[in-house]
Design a protein around this motif. Structure first.
Motif: not given
Length: 394
Positions: A265-282
């Motif tokens: 890991q370089p000292v400065l780096h960019d991480v691109r994130n695509h967050p996901w969501m969760l639901r409890v159905v039962d």
């Protein structure tokens, strides 16, 4: 409005609704029409005799506590421009929730394009899908493996061992899919430009690297999976050999072990994130399906909880979470006065179940109320807070 299952004759209209929402070519590629695909169920909304909205659920299993839990992956939620603002998407989501429950999909994940829509129906941000872009020269700074392990292009014969290698890793990272349902076609991985495996003994695979080499100066890495340090160093050394050929390596962050403890890991780096969501159905089914490794170290105990879930009324109300004999179950009832010791909003169930948020975080956001001591047991069970990851987008 009529909400119903899709029919084969809907294919072209479904494709057009999706294309207008998400983009794409005017003509579908081979295998892109809904009726050509396997491992899913879905619904369409019909207005004035034509398809105005779509929703697809992919049949998946998602690891939590080392066990693959049946999960409905919600995707292709799209509404015709002229039909937006009239409750089409809400109607589709409301109709699919009981269908997922009836099919045994006790949790549901999605990648949101409109988070408020899904928050309003009980999903909440839970995990990450991350990529980082690094120069290949960074990988030359790593220690060399003690020996150069053999590496070769995968073949059809390697697919079972490659999948076993992936699942041995995936079950240790909450949120990963097991890639073993009909929604997946394992042989498609061989269509990628790079599918390099590190073979072990007796036909096993110790690690593998998959990726694409598009036009330009970038290498796109999908999976980088390794059973041990020597194997991951060998795979990283392979990436280092791209120095001078390309300028960037886009690396999907699947395994926190190599990313946090080995990767350069370089000292400065960019991480691109695509967050996901969760639901409890039962909730009772989800608790019964999940692994609870810490439960074997806990004394028998119970926590009374009250769930507020207007969109999944079958799980709204009082429950008792019981830890007994190293196992965990969710029973009806609990809370002698009907209010429960800990009160959870539907949106709190996903982050709690996955361990992405502890009860203090949920309390600060107004998604949890009640006895802090009892709530702490919920944190201990999941090891919260910890970051779930997924390596598949849909």
């Amino acid at each position: 409005m009529i909400v119903r299952p899709p029919r084969k004759e809907d294919d072209q209209q479904i494709y057009e609704v999706s294309r207008l929402a998400f983009g794409g070519s005017r003509e579908p590629a081979p295998g892109e029409l809904w009726s050509d695909q396997q491992g899913w169920h879905g619904l369409v909304a019909e207005l004035d005799g034509r398809v105005a909205g779509t929703l697809k659920v992919r049949d998946y299993r998602q690891y939590f506590g080392g066990v693959a839990v049946p999960m409905g992956g919600v995707a292709n939620v799209a509404v015709l421009p002229a039909a937006r603002g009239h409750g089409v998407a809400n109607a589709l989501i409301d109709a699919i929730l009981p269908e997922m429950r009836d099919r045994g999909q006790c949790v549901s994940a999605l990648y949101p394009s409109v988070p408020p829509l899904y928050r309003g129906r009980g999903w909440e941000q839970t995990g990450n899908y991350e990529r980082v872009t690094l120069r290949p020269e960074y990988f030359t700074m790593l220690p060399r493996p003690s020996q150069r392990l053999p590496m070769r292009r995968a073949t059809d014969d390697d697919l079972p061992a490659l999948h076993d290698c992936y699942r041995r890793f995936a079950r240790t990272v909450d949120g990963m899919l097991d890639r073993a349902t009909d929604a997946f076609r394992p042989e498609k991985v061989l269509d990628l430009d790079i599918v390099d495996v590190v073979p072990g003994r007796d036909g096993t695979v110790l690690g593998f690297l998959t990726g694409e080499r598009p036009d330009g100066d970038q290498l796109i890495v999908h999976d980088l999976v390794a059973a041990d340090r020597e194997t991951v160093l060998s795979l990283f050394a392979n990436l280092a050999r791209w120095a001078g050929i390309i300028t960037d390596i886009s690396l999907r962050i699947d395994d926190p072990a190599w990313w946090q403890l080995i990767a350069p890991q370089p000292v400065l780096h960019d991480v691109r994130n695509h967050p996901w969501m969760l639901r409890v159905v039962d909730l009772p089914a989800a608790v019964g399906a999940r692994g609870w490794p810490v439960a074997t170290h806990l004394a028998d105990t119970a926590v009374d909880i009250e769930v507020a879930d207007e969109h999944a009324p079958w799980q709204s109300g009082s429950h008792r979470l019981v830890v007994e004999g190293g196992k965990v179950r969710c029973e009806p009832g609990g809370g002698g006065n009907g209010t429960g010791t800990v009160r959870l909003h539907a949106r709190a169930l996903g982050p709690w179940f996955a361990g992405s948020a502890d009860t203090a975080m949920l309390r600060r956001t107004g998604l949890l109320e009640g006895d802090p001591t009892a709530a702490r047991v919920l944190d201990v069970l999941t090891g919260a807070p910890r970051l779930p990851r997924m390596a598949d987008s849909f």
